[in-house]
Write a protein that holds these residues in place. Structure first.
Motif, PDB file in Angstrom:
ATOM      1  N   UNK A 149      -8.228   3.393  40.352  1.00 53.48           N
ATOM      2  CA  UNK A 149      -8.042   2.109  41.031  1.00 53.48           C
ATOM      3  C   UNK A 149      -9.165   1.187  40.579  1.00 53.48           C
ATOM      4  N   UNK A 150      -8.807  -0.031  40.149  1.00 50.39           N
ATOM      5  CA  UNK A 150      -9.820  -0.984  39.684  1.00 50.39           C
ATOM      6  C   UNK A 150      -9.738  -2.278  40.478  1.00 50.39           C
ATOM      7  N   UNK A 151     -10.861  -2.986  40.511  1.00 49.79           N
ATOM      8  CA  UNK A 151     -10.942  -4.321  41.112  1.00 49.79           C
ATOM      9  C   UNK A 151     -11.626  -5.203  40.089  1.00 49.79           C
ATOM     10  N   UNK A 152     -11.026  -6.338  39.783  1.00 52.06           N
ATOM     11  CA  UNK A 152     -11.607  -7.279  38.828  1.00 52.06           C
ATOM     12  C   UNK A 152     -12.387  -8.335  39.586  1.00 52.06           C
ATOM     13  N   UNK A 153     -13.589  -8.595  39.126  1.00 49.75           N
ATOM     14  CA  UNK A 153     -14.440  -9.598  39.763  1.00 49.75           C
ATOM     15  C   UNK A 153     -14.948 -10.570  38.716  1.00 49.75           C
ATOM     16  N   UNK A 154     -14.938 -11.860  39.056  1.00 49.84           N
ATOM     17  CA  UNK A 154     -15.531 -12.859  38.172  1.00 49.84           C
ATOM     18  C   UNK A 154     -17.043 -12.691  38.199  1.00 49.84           C
ATOM     19  N   UNK A 155     -17.646 -12.820  37.071  1.00 51.72           N
ATOM     20  CA  UNK A 155     -19.098 -12.710  36.990  1.00 51.72           C
ATOM     21  C   UNK A 155     -19.701 -14.111  36.914  1.00 51.72           C
ATOM     22  N   UNK A 156     -20.758 -14.349  37.632  1.00 52.53           N
ATOM     23  CA  UNK A 156     -21.370 -15.671  37.675  1.00 52.53           C
ATOM     24  C   UNK A 156     -22.076 -15.989  36.350  1.00 52.53           C
ATOM     25  N   UNK A 212     -25.090 -18.337  34.292  1.00 51.10           N
ATOM     26  CA  UNK A 212     -26.509 -18.602  34.565  1.00 51.10           C
ATOM     27  C   UNK A 212     -26.659 -19.709  35.612  1.00 51.10           C
ATOM     28  N   UNK A 213     -25.664 -20.602  35.695  1.00 49.99           N
ATOM     29  CA  UNK A 213     -25.716 -21.688  36.676  1.00 49.99           C
ATOM     30  C   UNK A 213     -25.230 -21.249  38.042  1.00 49.99           C
ATOM     31  N   UNK A 214     -24.797 -19.987  38.174  1.00 52.21           N
ATOM     32  CA  UNK A 214     -24.320 -19.484  39.452  1.00 52.21           C
ATOM     33  C   UNK A 214     -22.831 -19.711  39.697  1.00 52.21           C
ATOM     34  N   UNK A 215     -22.115 -20.246  38.729  1.00 55.68           N
ATOM     35  CA  UNK A 215     -20.690 -20.503  38.877  1.00 55.68           C
ATOM     36  C   UNK A 215     -19.884 -19.399  38.202  1.00 55.68           C
ATOM     37  N   UNK A 216     -18.695 -19.053  38.732  1.00 50.80           N
ATOM     38  CA  UNK A 216     -17.873 -18.047  38.067  1.00 50.80           C
ATOM     39  C   UNK A 216     -17.427 -18.518  36.692  1.00 50.80           C
ATOM     40  N   UNK A 217     -17.361 -17.578  35.758  1.00 48.16           N
ATOM     41  CA  UNK A 217     -16.835 -17.928  34.438  1.00 48.16           C
ATOM     42  C   UNK A 217     -15.356 -18.175  34.543  1.00 48.16           C
ATOM     43  N   UNK A 218     -14.835 -19.102  33.761  1.00 47.30           N
ATOM     44  CA  UNK A 218     -13.403 -19.368  33.804  1.00 47.30           C
ATOM     45  C   UNK A 218     -12.681 -18.631  32.714  1.00 47.30           C
ATOM     46  N   UNK A 232     -16.740  -7.208  30.409  1.00 46.23           N
ATOM     47  CA  UNK A 232     -15.428  -7.144  29.782  1.00 46.23           C
ATOM     48  C   UNK A 232     -14.749  -8.499  29.902  1.00 46.23           C
ATOM     49  N   UNK A 233     -13.938  -8.818  28.953  1.00 44.97           N
ATOM     50  CA  UNK A 233     -13.149 -10.048  29.002  1.00 44.97           C
ATOM     51  C   UNK A 233     -11.743  -9.683  29.433  1.00 44.97           C
ATOM     52  N   UNK A 234     -11.244 -10.337  30.467  1.00 46.25           N
ATOM     53  CA  UNK A 234      -9.892 -10.095  30.956  1.00 46.25           C
ATOM     54  C   UNK A 234      -8.941 -11.012  30.201  1.00 46.25           C
ATOM     55  N   UNK A 235      -7.889 -10.436  29.636  1.00 42.32           N
ATOM     56  CA  UNK A 235      -6.886 -11.208  28.901  1.00 42.32           C
ATOM     57  C   UNK A 235      -5.504 -10.879  29.452  1.00 42.32           C
ATOM     58  N   UNK A 236      -4.601 -11.851  29.447  1.00 42.01           N
ATOM     59  CA  UNK A 236      -3.247 -11.588  29.945  1.00 42.01           C
ATOM     60  C   UNK A 236      -2.522 -10.600  29.027  1.00 42.01           C
ATOM     61  N   UNK A 237      -1.758  -9.708  29.644  1.00 37.09           N
ATOM     62  CA  UNK A 237      -0.984  -8.724  28.883  1.00 37.09           C
ATOM     63  C   UNK A 237       0.229  -8.355  29.730  1.00 37.09           C
ATOM     64  N   UNK A 238       1.387  -8.176  29.112  1.00 36.16           N
ATOM     65  CA  UNK A 238       2.612  -7.938  29.893  1.00 36.16           C
ATOM     66  C   UNK A 238       2.697  -6.523  30.476  1.00 36.16           C
ATOM     67  N   UNK A 239       1.907  -6.251  31.505  1.00 37.85           N
ATOM     68  CA  UNK A 239       1.981  -4.971  32.206  1.00 37.85           C
ATOM     69  C   UNK A 239       2.713  -5.176  33.527  1.00 37.85           C
ATOM     70  N   UNK A 240       3.046  -4.103  34.162  1.00 39.46           N
ATOM     71  CA  UNK A 240       3.652  -4.161  35.492  1.00 39.46           C
ATOM     72  C   UNK A 240       2.651  -4.756  36.471  1.00 39.46           C
ATOM     73  N   UNK A 241       3.134  -5.586  37.392  1.00 36.05           N
ATOM     74  CA  UNK A 241       2.245  -6.206  38.381  1.00 36.05           C
ATOM     75  C   UNK A 241       1.452  -5.121  39.101  1.00 36.05           C
TER      76      UNK A 241
END
Length: 64
Positions: free
Chosen positions: A49-56, A58-64, A8-17
């Motif tokens: 309850x959800x937890x968002x995690x960056x996915x690595x 192919x080079x092993x670095x988190x996607x930005x 999934x792609x996380x995008x900013x959206x005006x929700x409650x913190x």
């Protein structure tokens, strides 16, 4: 039990913190089948309850 929704792609959206919004049925996998309201028997989709995690990459670095 941990449940996952991948790619999934996380995008900013005006929700409650501390809140997140998702599309269904793509994230139905996050709701256990036996997690339903007592009287209506409706899935408890609003109480997951959800937890968002960056996915690595192919080079092993988190996607930005």
């Amino acid at each position: 039990m941990e449940r996952r929704a991948e790619d999934f792609e996380v995008v900013p959206y005006p929700t409650t913190r501390g809140c997140a919004a998702t599309y269904y049925p793509e994230t139905n996998v996050l709701v256990p089948l036996d997690s339903v309201a007592e009287i209506s028997n409706q899935p408890t989709s609003k109480g997951v309850v959800v937890r968002l995690e960056a996915r690595a990459t192919a080079e092993g670095l988190p996607r930005s």
